[in-house]
Write a protein that holds these residues in place. Structure first.
Motif, PDB file in Angstrom:
ATOM      1  N   VAL A  15       0.846  -1.178   0.000  1.00  0.00           N
ATOM      2  CA  VAL A  15       0.000   0.000   0.000  1.00  0.00           C
ATOM      3  C   VAL A  15       0.887   1.235   0.000  1.00  0.00           C
ATOM      4  CG1 VAL A  15      -0.169   0.059   2.521  1.00  0.00           C
ATOM      5  CG2 VAL A  15      -1.982   1.084   1.142  1.00  0.00           C
ATOM      6  N   GLN A  16       0.389   2.317  -0.566  1.00  0.00           N
ATOM      7  CA  GLN A  16       1.134   3.572  -0.552  1.00  0.00           C
ATOM      8  C   GLN A  16       0.999   4.263   0.796  1.00  0.00           C
ATOM      9  OE1 GLN A  16      -0.271   5.844  -3.965  1.00  0.00           O
ATOM     10  NE2 GLN A  16       1.478   5.137  -5.166  1.00  0.00           N
ATOM     11  N   ALA A  17       1.956   5.076   1.124  1.00  0.00           N
ATOM     12  CA  ALA A  17       1.891   5.853   2.358  1.00  0.00           C
ATOM     13  C   ALA A  17       0.588   6.649   2.396  1.00  0.00           C
ATOM     14  CB  ALA A  17       3.091   6.787   2.455  1.00  0.00           C
ATOM     15  N   GLY A  18      -0.034   6.644   3.574  1.00  0.00           N
ATOM     16  CA  GLY A  18      -1.320   7.305   3.724  1.00  0.00           C
ATOM     17  C   GLY A  18      -2.504   6.386   3.514  1.00  0.00           C
ATOM     18  N   GLY A  19      -2.242   5.201   3.006  1.00  0.00           N
ATOM     19  CA  GLY A  19      -3.306   4.248   2.732  1.00  0.00           C
ATOM     20  C   GLY A  19      -3.712   3.448   3.951  1.00  0.00           C
ATOM     21  N   SER A  20      -4.612   2.484   3.718  1.00  0.00           N
ATOM     22  CA  SER A  20      -5.173   1.686   4.804  1.00  0.00           C
ATOM     23  C   SER A  20      -5.158   0.210   4.451  1.00  0.00           C
ATOM     24  CB  SER A  20      -6.624   2.102   5.082  1.00  0.00           C
ATOM     25  OG  SER A  20      -6.711   3.448   5.490  1.00  0.00           O
ATOM     26  N   LEU A  21      -5.093  -0.605   5.482  1.00  0.00           N
ATOM     27  CA  LEU A  21      -5.248  -2.047   5.362  1.00  0.00           C
ATOM     28  C   LEU A  21      -5.966  -2.546   6.598  1.00  0.00           C
ATOM     29  CD1 LEU A  21      -1.727  -3.311   4.145  1.00  0.00           C
ATOM     30  CD2 LEU A  21      -3.856  -3.427   2.849  1.00  0.00           C
ATOM     31  N   ARG A  22      -6.681  -3.656   6.454  1.00  0.00           N
ATOM     32  CA  ARG A  22      -7.277  -4.316   7.612  1.00  0.00           C
ATOM     33  C   ARG A  22      -6.764  -5.746   7.683  1.00  0.00           C
ATOM     34  NH1 ARG A  22     -13.397  -5.659   9.764  1.00  0.00           N
ATOM     35  NH2 ARG A  22     -13.365  -7.266   8.148  1.00  0.00           N
ATOM     36  N   LEU A  23      -6.119  -6.048   8.772  1.00  0.00           N
ATOM     37  CA  LEU A  23      -5.637  -7.403   9.011  1.00  0.00           C
ATOM     38  C   LEU A  23      -6.688  -8.187   9.785  1.00  0.00           C
ATOM     39  CD1 LEU A  23      -1.952  -6.713  10.121  1.00  0.00           C
ATOM     40  CD2 LEU A  23      -2.900  -6.884   7.815  1.00  0.00           C
TER      41      LEU A  23
END
Length: 114
Positions: free
Chosen positions: A11-19
């Protein structure tokens, strides 16, 4: 005891992920759960914890950006990660401790590009 982590990626900086971490083999609702991470060249570190009463605690560097949660009906632990930074790049592990023994998931890679 099995812990299966998923949801990592690039993901790019500033983005989001959900683990997510799917748990089995123990009474999930009775256990405090944790997310750890291991950044390149560093030791594994505690990122966030959640108690059986849903009370969260965070490492200072992720406070305000990450949210730990749990769904006891689904035996699943989550880590919502927002405003990701390159320094968040790591392998993320879910963890619980039962009768003094640590149990770990297999880890999921999170890579944040600048």
């Amino acid at each position: 005891v099995q812990l299966q982590a998923s949801g990592g990626g690039l993901v790019q900086a500033g983005g989001s992920l959900r683990l997510s971490c799917a748990a089995s083999g123990f009474i999930f609702r009775n256990n405090r759960m944790h997310w750890y991470r291991q950044r390149p060249g560093n030791q594994r570190e505690l990122v966030a914890s959640i108690s059986v009463g849903y009370i969260p605690r965070y490492q200072d560097s992720v406070t305000g950006r990450f949210t730990i949660s749990r769904d006891n009906a689904k035996n699943t632990l989550y880590l919502q990660m927002n405003s990701l930074e390159p320094d968040d790049t790591a392998v993320y592990y879910c963890n619980t401790k039962i009768w003094g023994t640590d149990y770990w998931g297999q880890g999921t890679q999170v890579t944040v590009s600048s």
